[in-house]
Design a protein around this motif. Structure first.
Motif, PDB file in Angstrom:
ATOM      1  N   ARG A  30      54.784  71.371   5.182  1.00 27.79           N
ATOM      2  CA  ARG A  30      53.800  72.038   5.005  1.00 27.79           C
ATOM      3  C   ARG A  30      52.200  71.462   5.512  1.00 27.79           C
ATOM      4  O   ARG A  30      51.660  72.660   5.469  1.00 27.79           O
ATOM      5  N   VAL A  31      52.434  70.443   5.346  1.00 26.63           N
ATOM      6  CA  VAL A  31      51.059  70.571   6.829  1.00 26.63           C
ATOM      7  C   VAL A  31      50.691  70.745   8.206  1.00 26.63           C
ATOM      8  O   VAL A  31      49.799  71.864   8.389  1.00 26.63           O
ATOM      9  N   THR A  32      52.215  70.560   8.772  1.00 25.79           N
ATOM     10  CA  THR A  32      52.086  72.139   9.814  1.00 25.79           C
ATOM     11  C   THR A  32      51.856  73.424   9.628  1.00 25.79           C
ATOM     12  O   THR A  32      51.398  74.086  10.747  1.00 25.79           O
ATOM     13  N   LEU A  33      52.610  73.984   8.870  1.00 29.92           N
ATOM     14  CA  LEU A  33      52.662  75.100   8.915  1.00 29.92           C
ATOM     15  C   LEU A  33      50.916  75.077   8.485  1.00 29.92           C
ATOM     16  O   LEU A  33      50.249  76.678   8.442  1.00 29.92           O
ATOM     17  N   ARG A  34      50.030  74.780   7.296  1.00 30.64           N
ATOM     18  CA  ARG A  34      48.975  75.026   6.830  1.00 30.64           C
ATOM     19  C   ARG A  34      47.726  75.214   8.213  1.00 30.64           C
ATOM     20  O   ARG A  34      47.212  75.662   8.432  1.00 30.64           O
ATOM     21  N   ARG A  35      48.644  74.096   9.114  1.00 30.89           N
ATOM     22  CA  ARG A  35      47.062  74.106  10.344  1.00 30.89           C
ATOM     23  C   ARG A  35      47.901  75.244  11.049  1.00 30.89           C
ATOM     24  O   ARG A  35      46.953  75.919  11.662  1.00 30.89           O
ATOM     25  N   SER A  36      48.832  75.964  11.310  1.00 27.42           N
ATOM     26  CA  SER A  36      49.088  77.080  12.206  1.00 27.42           C
ATOM     27  C   SER A  36      48.736  78.165  12.151  1.00 27.42           C
ATOM     28  O   SER A  36      48.363  78.858  12.401  1.00 27.42           O
ATOM     29  N   MET A  37      48.711  78.164  10.249  1.00 29.15           N
ATOM     30  CA  MET A  37      47.885  79.605  10.048  1.00 29.15           C
ATOM     31  C   MET A  37      46.323  79.536  10.233  1.00 29.15           C
ATOM     32  O   MET A  37      45.650  80.504   9.959  1.00 29.15           O
ATOM     33  N   GLN A  38      46.051  78.404  10.791  1.00 29.48           N
ATOM     34  CA  GLN A  38      44.546  78.504  10.431  1.00 29.48           C
ATOM     35  C   GLN A  38      44.272  78.992  11.932  1.00 29.48           C
ATOM     36  O   GLN A  38      44.268  78.269  12.798  1.00 29.48           O
ATOM     37  N   ASP A  41      44.553  64.436   7.373  1.00 31.57           N
ATOM     38  CA  ASP A  41      43.993  66.366   6.815  1.00 31.57           C
ATOM     39  C   ASP A  41      44.437  66.069   5.308  1.00 31.57           C
ATOM     40  O   ASP A  41      44.004  67.082   4.664  1.00 31.57           O
ATOM     41  N   THR A  42      45.382  64.233   4.512  1.00 32.80           N
ATOM     42  CA  THR A  42      45.192  65.199   3.537  1.00 32.80           C
ATOM     43  C   THR A  42      44.568  63.407   2.074  1.00 32.80           C
ATOM     44  O   THR A  42      44.226  63.363   3.260  1.00 32.80           O
ATOM     45  N   GLU A  77      38.821  74.730  10.937  1.00 38.21           N
ATOM     46  CA  GLU A  77      37.555  75.041   9.759  1.00 38.21           C
ATOM     47  C   GLU A  77      35.886  74.041   9.752  1.00 38.21           C
ATOM     48  O   GLU A  77      35.980  72.879  10.566  1.00 38.21           O
TER      49      GLU A  77
END
Length: 235
Positions: free
Chosen positions: A122-130, A233-234, A134
């Motif tokens: 989930r962290v990897t997906l969230r980071r790749s979508m950015q 990052d969390t 930020e």
């Protein structure tokens, strides 16, 4: 029709492992309706699948029958920045460093907990979508305002040296990702310093003393022993 659309919109996970037991385990563990799973049993099949499927994350074993997983990472990195999470029995620090230096985004040693694996995905997906970092990084009491080059802890501004700020900025723009010692040294100090890890250790220590409540038990800049550092990052 709606279910097909939902399935097509799920993040695509490519599992690359020649052990059928691991393939079955991961399919059972990850088949929760959250991901769309695809499998490859060797390096050549993985390279072909990476082109055909265009996965959102690759889970890669290093011990493949036809080529080493590090070579798979290198070949994929020639044309794609798809996140690669290594799952391997190799525990040696130099194996982890080689994989991460080749372009892997994260590394989990077998055996691992499924909870940790799904969290890393989930962290990897969230980071790749950015598409871009930020502009303001916030976690707990730490805030890093990149446009203003301003760092605060509990609302109080922290004075950093230019090098300390660039080091923190690098960690922020890769928050959640392990950066190896050589990657950081190359980025901040240049190629000439790649073999001087003490320079990095001193600056990490100084940075922790300025942003951590207890530098001996850091909450933000986490050490990956023998490998490098990761910025949490969390919360």
């Amino acid at each position: 029709m709606s279910s097909e659309k939902t399935s097509a919109s799920l993040p695509r996970i490519l599992v690359v492992d020649d052990e059928m037991a691991i393939q079955r385990f991961l399919r059972t563990a990850l088949d929760t309706g959250e991901f769309s799973l695809h499998q490859a049993e060797n390096g050549h099949a993985a390279l072909a699948a990476a082109v055909a499927i265009k996965p959102d994350v690759i889970l890669l074993d290093l011990g493949l029958p036809d080529m080493d997983g590090v070579e798979v990472i290198r070949r994929i990195r020639e044309w794609s920045q798809v996140p690669i999470l290594v799952l391997s029995v190799r525990e040696r620090e130099d194996d982890k460093v080689k994989a991460l230096d080749a372009g892997a985004d994260d590394y989990l040693t077998k055996p691992f907990g499924i909870g940790e694996l799904t969290a890393r995905i989930r962290v990897t997906l969230r980071r790749s979508m950015q598409q871009v970092p930020e502009p303001v990084y916030r976690i707990n009491e730490l805030e890093v305002d990149l446009p203003r080059r301003r760092v605060t802890v509990r609302g109080e501004e922290v004075q950093l040296t230019p090098t300390e700020y660039e080091l923190l900025r690098l960690l922020v723009t890769h928050a959640g990702k392990v950066l190896t010692h050589s990657q950081i040294l190359r980025q901040i100090w240049g190629v000439a310093y790649v073999e001087q890890p003490h320079v990095l250790r001193v600056n990490i220590s100084n940075l922790r003393h300025k942003i951590e409540t207890d530098p001996s038990r850091p909450r933000y800049i986490l050490t990956e022993p023998g490998v490098g550092y990761r910025l949490r990052d969390t919360p």
